[in-house]
Design a protein around this motif. Sequence first.
Motif, PDB file in Angstrom:
ATOM      1  N   ASP A 165       4.740  -7.577   3.917  1.00  0.00           N
ATOM      2  CA  ASP A 165       3.791  -6.495   3.638  1.00  0.00           C
ATOM      3  C   ASP A 165       4.597  -5.202   3.582  1.00  0.00           C
ATOM      4  OD1 ASP A 165       1.583  -8.100   3.677  1.00  0.00           O
ATOM      5  OD2 ASP A 165       1.124  -7.741   5.794  1.00  0.00           O
ATOM      6  N   ILE A 166       4.302  -4.361   2.577  1.00  0.00           N
ATOM      7  CA  ILE A 166       5.051  -3.103   2.458  1.00  0.00           C
ATOM      8  C   ILE A 166       4.087  -1.925   2.415  1.00  0.00           C
ATOM      9  CG2 ILE A 166       6.662  -1.782   1.039  1.00  0.00           C
ATOM     10  CD1 ILE A 166       7.785  -4.430   0.053  1.00  0.00           C
ATOM     11  N   PHE A 167       4.286  -0.998   3.321  1.00  0.00           N
ATOM     12  CA  PHE A 167       3.453   0.207   3.348  1.00  0.00           C
ATOM     13  C   PHE A 167       4.348   1.423   3.150  1.00  0.00           C
ATOM     14  CE2 PHE A 167       1.734  -3.044   6.105  1.00  0.00           C
ATOM     15  CZ  PHE A 167       0.434  -3.181   5.626  1.00  0.00           C
ATOM     16  N   ILE A 168       3.912   2.314   2.267  1.00  0.00           N
ATOM     17  CA  ILE A 168       4.674   3.550   2.013  1.00  0.00           C
ATOM     18  C   ILE A 168       3.774   4.725   2.358  1.00  0.00           C
ATOM     19  CG2 ILE A 168       5.788   4.981   0.251  1.00  0.00           C
ATOM     20  CD1 ILE A 168       7.301   2.493   0.536  1.00  0.00           C
ATOM     21  N   ASN A 169       4.344   5.721   2.994  1.00  0.00           N
ATOM     22  CA  ASN A 169       3.568   6.917   3.297  1.00  0.00           C
ATOM     23  C   ASN A 169       4.434   8.154   3.098  1.00  0.00           C
ATOM     24  OD1 ASN A 169       1.471   8.551   4.307  1.00  0.00           O
ATOM     25  ND2 ASN A 169       2.475   8.593   6.310  1.00  0.00           N
ATOM     26  N   ILE A 170       3.869   9.144   2.430  1.00  0.00           N
ATOM     27  CA  ILE A 170       4.556  10.432   2.324  1.00  0.00           C
ATOM     28  C   ILE A 170       3.980  11.294   3.445  1.00  0.00           C
ATOM     29  CG2 ILE A 170       5.097  12.413   0.854  1.00  0.00           C
ATOM     30  CD1 ILE A 170       6.141   9.802  -0.333  1.00  0.00           C
ATOM     31  N   ALA A 171       4.828  11.733   4.361  1.00  0.00           N
ATOM     32  CA  ALA A 171       4.339  12.447   5.538  1.00  0.00           C
ATOM     33  C   ALA A 171       3.682  13.773   5.158  1.00  0.00           C
ATOM     34  CB  ALA A 171       5.488  12.680   6.506  1.00  0.00           C
ATOM     35  N   GLY A 172       2.657  14.148   5.911  1.00  0.00           N
ATOM     36  CA  GLY A 172       1.998  15.436   5.693  1.00  0.00           C
ATOM     37  C   GLY A 172       0.862  15.376   4.697  1.00  0.00           C
ATOM     38  N   GLY A 173       0.531  14.178   4.182  1.00  0.00           N
ATOM     39  CA  GLY A 173      -0.583  14.051   3.243  1.00  0.00           C
ATOM     40  C   GLY A 173      -0.241  14.560   1.854  1.00  0.00           C
ATOM     41  N   LEU A 174       1.057  14.649   1.582  1.00  0.00           N
ATOM     42  CA  LEU A 174       1.497  15.167   0.291  1.00  0.00           C
ATOM     43  C   LEU A 174       1.494  14.065  -0.766  1.00  0.00           C
ATOM     44  CD1 LEU A 174       2.636  18.057   0.050  1.00  0.00           C
ATOM     45  CD2 LEU A 174       4.867  17.014  -0.172  1.00  0.00           C
ATOM     46  N   MET A 223       0.835  -1.201   0.000  1.00  0.00           N
ATOM     47  CA  MET A 223       0.000   0.000   0.000  1.00  0.00           C
ATOM     48  C   MET A 223       0.868   1.248   0.000  1.00  0.00           C
ATOM     49  SD  MET A 223      -3.131  -0.815   2.550  1.00  0.00           S
ATOM     50  CE  MET A 223      -3.196   0.883   3.044  1.00  0.00           C
ATOM     51  N   SER A 224       0.498   2.231  -0.817  1.00  0.00           N
ATOM     52  CA  SER A 224       1.239   3.484  -0.704  1.00  0.00           C
ATOM     53  C   SER A 224       0.284   4.657  -0.685  1.00  0.00           C
ATOM     54  CB  SER A 224       2.278   3.646  -1.812  1.00  0.00           C
ATOM     55  OG  SER A 224       1.998   2.853  -2.907  1.00  0.00           O
ATOM     56  N   ALA A 225       0.559   5.590   0.202  1.00  0.00           N
ATOM     57  CA  ALA A 225      -0.216   6.825   0.279  1.00  0.00           C
ATOM     58  C   ALA A 225       0.692   7.965  -0.145  1.00  0.00           C
ATOM     59  CB  ALA A 225      -0.706   7.038   1.702  1.00  0.00           C
TER      60      ALA A 225
END
Length: 457
Positions: free
Chosen positions: A353-362, A325-327
């Motif tokens: 399982d791999i999760f990616i997130n760009i901080a700050g909702g960017l 999952m990536s956000a």
Amino acid sequence: MAKTLTEYVCQSCGHRAPKWLGKCPECEAWNTLVEEKIKGINLSRKTGSDSFDKKSIQPITKVETFAQDRLITGINEFDRTLGGGLVEGSLVLIGGEPGIGKSTLLLQSMGQMARSGAKVLYVSGEESPAQIKLRADRLGVLSDNLLICSEICIEDILHMVDRVQPDALVFDSIQTFFTVDLQSAPGSIGQVREVAFKIFQYIKKRSIPALLIGHITKDGAIAGPKSLEHIVDTVVYFEGEKGHSYRILRAIKNRFGATPEVGVFEMLSEGLVGVENPSDIFLSERPADSPGSIIVSSMEGSRPLLVEVQALVTASSSIGMPRRMSAGFDQNRTSLLVAIMEKRLALNLQGEDIFINIAGGLKVSEPAVDIGVAAAIAGSFRNKVVDPGTVMIGEIGLTGEVRSVMQLEARLTELKRLGFKRCIVPHSARKERLLNKNSSLKLVPVKTLSEAFDAVF
Ligand code: TYD
Ligand code: MG
């Protein structure tokens, strides 16, 4: 016998068919075709040699030009996105999901403009004048020059516009207006296009700028405003995640601007506030010494933004179907980077399982952040921390090579401003003579992903 000229238009993708169909052959949506009158070409218009005006074709050197005057809206980040203000006679489309802040942005900026003397007409098909006044009051932009009108028939509206002669016009939102020329309901593709075209013709003759608000859902399901992109001069999208207060205004097309610019805002209770140095904010909550957190640089318009990529890699509980999952970053790109690491670095990520997130909702979409995403995944997987003063810049190719990125110098300047000590850069930086030893920033040029990992872990 005169033929009734109608066609059936898919409200989801804009596909046109001569007959009604239950399922759109283009986007395969059911029950989306609506009958619309074909806007005929005026056949009585004279064509041929007599009507041909000599002025229609001319050498480009003889074309008359004039300076494009710009109205400054008073909201810096908005003016920047528009390429330095609102060009007279231009048609601007502001798209975004419902509730993201489009009405707020336009009421606030046009209110500011009205307070500095311009006469602005805000036409709303969604809210009553009382509602708009309440909001304008809260935003602190009440002014006698800000004219409000709640009307939805475009012919009536343009008639009124003629009387008040405003300096700028706002239509909130394009999906709520209709023209009497078409029988379909407001919001249908035909209506949206026709209303926009009427506004376009009107403002081009009189050189008034107009801003159209268009609601767009996440998957672009409402094709109405999308179908306007080729008519209007400027298209800007207002993005952001609900639950985060940051908003990005992104110009994706601008006939009057050099580069696709970006404005960054924070949505507060007193309205939208421009963020001059977005990197400071996006990095402010960064956890110290945490595996799977990497700072990357993403060019947004002419501004290099520094953002934090976070990855979480954990053993998957479902055999054969690990979750990815990536956000804020492209899911397919994540899969690609994982595949490259598996093949080239023999990293066994299959059961993770791999999760990616760009901080700050960017949202970042630039290839230059590839290397950072890959390092965040590897860091979380191996539980290794990257020194928090290090930034990683580079695109990853399919063989695991680190490729050059555009505008490296501008990115490095931003790094220095924020006091970073070390940056992993593509090997091509050597050729660009950017490796200045005396600088406070140490550059580490790398050729491959594995070299990059050796340097940071
Ligand atoms: P709005 O401009 O109405 O969205 P759109 O026109 O894109 O549909 O924005 C609505 C949201 O913004 C709403 O959830 C409340 C929030 N908001 C603030 O946080 N501060 C404000 O000053 C205003 C006016 C709205
Ligand atoms: Mg609105």
